[in-house]
Design a protein around this motif. Structure first.
Motif, short mmCIF file in Angstrom:
data_model
loop_
_atom_site.label_atom_id
_atom_site.label_comp_id
_atom_site.label_asym_id
_atom_site.label_seq_id
_atom_site.Cartn_x
_atom_site.Cartn_y
_atom_site.Cartn_z
N ARG A 3 -5.09 -1.81 -1.03
CA ARG A 3 -5.52 -0.73 -0.62
C ARG A 3 -5.90 0.07 0.73
O ARG A 3 -5.50 0.80 1.29
N LEU A 48 -1.44 1.72 -5.14
CA LEU A 48 -0.44 1.16 -5.36
C LEU A 48 0.63 0.54 -5.17
O LEU A 48 1.41 1.96 -6.54
N TYR A 69 -4.80 2.06 -8.22
CA TYR A 69 -5.66 1.65 -6.73
C TYR A 69 -4.12 2.39 -5.52
O TYR A 69 -4.45 2.86 -3.91
N ARG A 122 0.85 -1.11 0.44
CA ARG A 122 0.07 0.13 0.12
C ARG A 122 0.66 1.49 -0.46
O ARG A 122 0.77 2.32 -0.14
#
Length: 284
Positions: free
Chosen positions: A144, A166, A164, A85
């Motif tokens: 996420r 990421l 996302y 993340r």
């Protein structure tokens, strides 16, 4: 001929001509669309005549099915990714390992999972923490949202993970290629051995012809591809096809077979799959 393959753009692109009766002399197809984790299970239960499966599933099915030398997915620069993340590996370092961390994977019987475990055995001291299997489309949202610490993703996620927010911890394909010099084996086409040598050869010829027809007229398959990849941006679908449909799709060749043997031999040495017999990959 009953066949199952995924609705992913590379499969619908490859099989478009054959599925639509455009390949001269090819047996008609009765198509079932299913994600590869489902087709792996179908193969293990001996269902259907022809299936697209993960190369990781081969050790469990090669008594009943033969590997076709074409139609599948191998390549370079197309391996699975491990995502986190936060930048800087989301607080995860390779030196600290993934011990105690939760890693989401789409299947434990997939090439992606084998590559993940082989990578971890090579470069992640202490190994990995808890592995959680979840549907592919849920993995990036789970990373996420902090539900898992890392996620193993495949296919079009290579192009979309930035959406996302990421970050890439590792490219498992890069590690595989750097350590073996071989392409990455992803998806295989298998056919029931009981069909006989002549039919198996016809199936391989039909798959190869379908691939070449798709290359000769890429526009012919566009509606079929998009109909089964409705949630995928057309540009991403085109990149997906460009990455996963290549010379190895038309013919595994020496490097392709070497890659499959290397993957399954290494995985067997780690206790991840049963060992292959000496003639397991032979084709009539």
């Amino acid at each position: 001929m009953r066949i199952a393959y995924s609705p992913c753009p590379n499969d619908t692109f490859v099989f478009h001509a054959w599925a639509h009766g455009l390949v001269p002399g090819a047996p008609p197809l009765d198509v079932t669309f299913a994600d590869i984790d489902v087709t792996n299970g179908m193969a293990e239960r001996g269902e259907l005549d022809v299936l697209k499966v993960s190369y990781a599933a081969l050790p469990w099915v090669l008594d009943d099915y033969a590997l076709l030398p074409c139609g599948g997915a191998l390549g370079r620069g197309c391996g699975p990714l491990v995502l986190t993340r936060e930048p800087g590996h989301g607080g995860i370092s390779l030196l600290g390992g993934l011990a105690g961390r939760t890693v989401a994977v789409p299947s434990e019987r997939s090439t992606a999972y084998l590559l993940f475990r082989l990578w971890a055995a090579d470069v992640v001291p202490g190994g990995v923490g808890e592995v959680v299997v979840m549907p592919f489309h849920e993995i990036m949202p789970a990373v996420r949202d902090g539900k898992v610490d890392a996620g193993l993703v495949i296919h079009e996620a290579r192009f979309t993970y930035g959406q996302y927010g990421l970050h890439r911890l590792a490219d498992l394909g890069e590690h595989w290629e750097a350590t073996t010099g071989l392409p990455i084996p992803l998806g295989a086409i298998i056919a029931r051995r009981s069909l006989g040598a002549d039919t198996l050869k016809l199936l391989a010829e039909s798959a190869r012809a379908s691939v070449r027809m798709a290359w000769d007229d890429p526009g012919a398959s566009r509606a079929y591809v998009r109909a089964h990849a409705q949630e995928m941006d057309p540009a991403v679908a085109d990149r997906h096809i460009g990455l996963y449909v290549n010379d190895f799709t038309a013919d595994l060749g020496e490097d392709g077979y070497a890659a499959v043997r290397a993957l399954l031999t290494r995985a067997a040495a780690e206790g991840l799959v049963p060992p292959l017999g000496p003639d397991a990959l032979s084709f009539p």
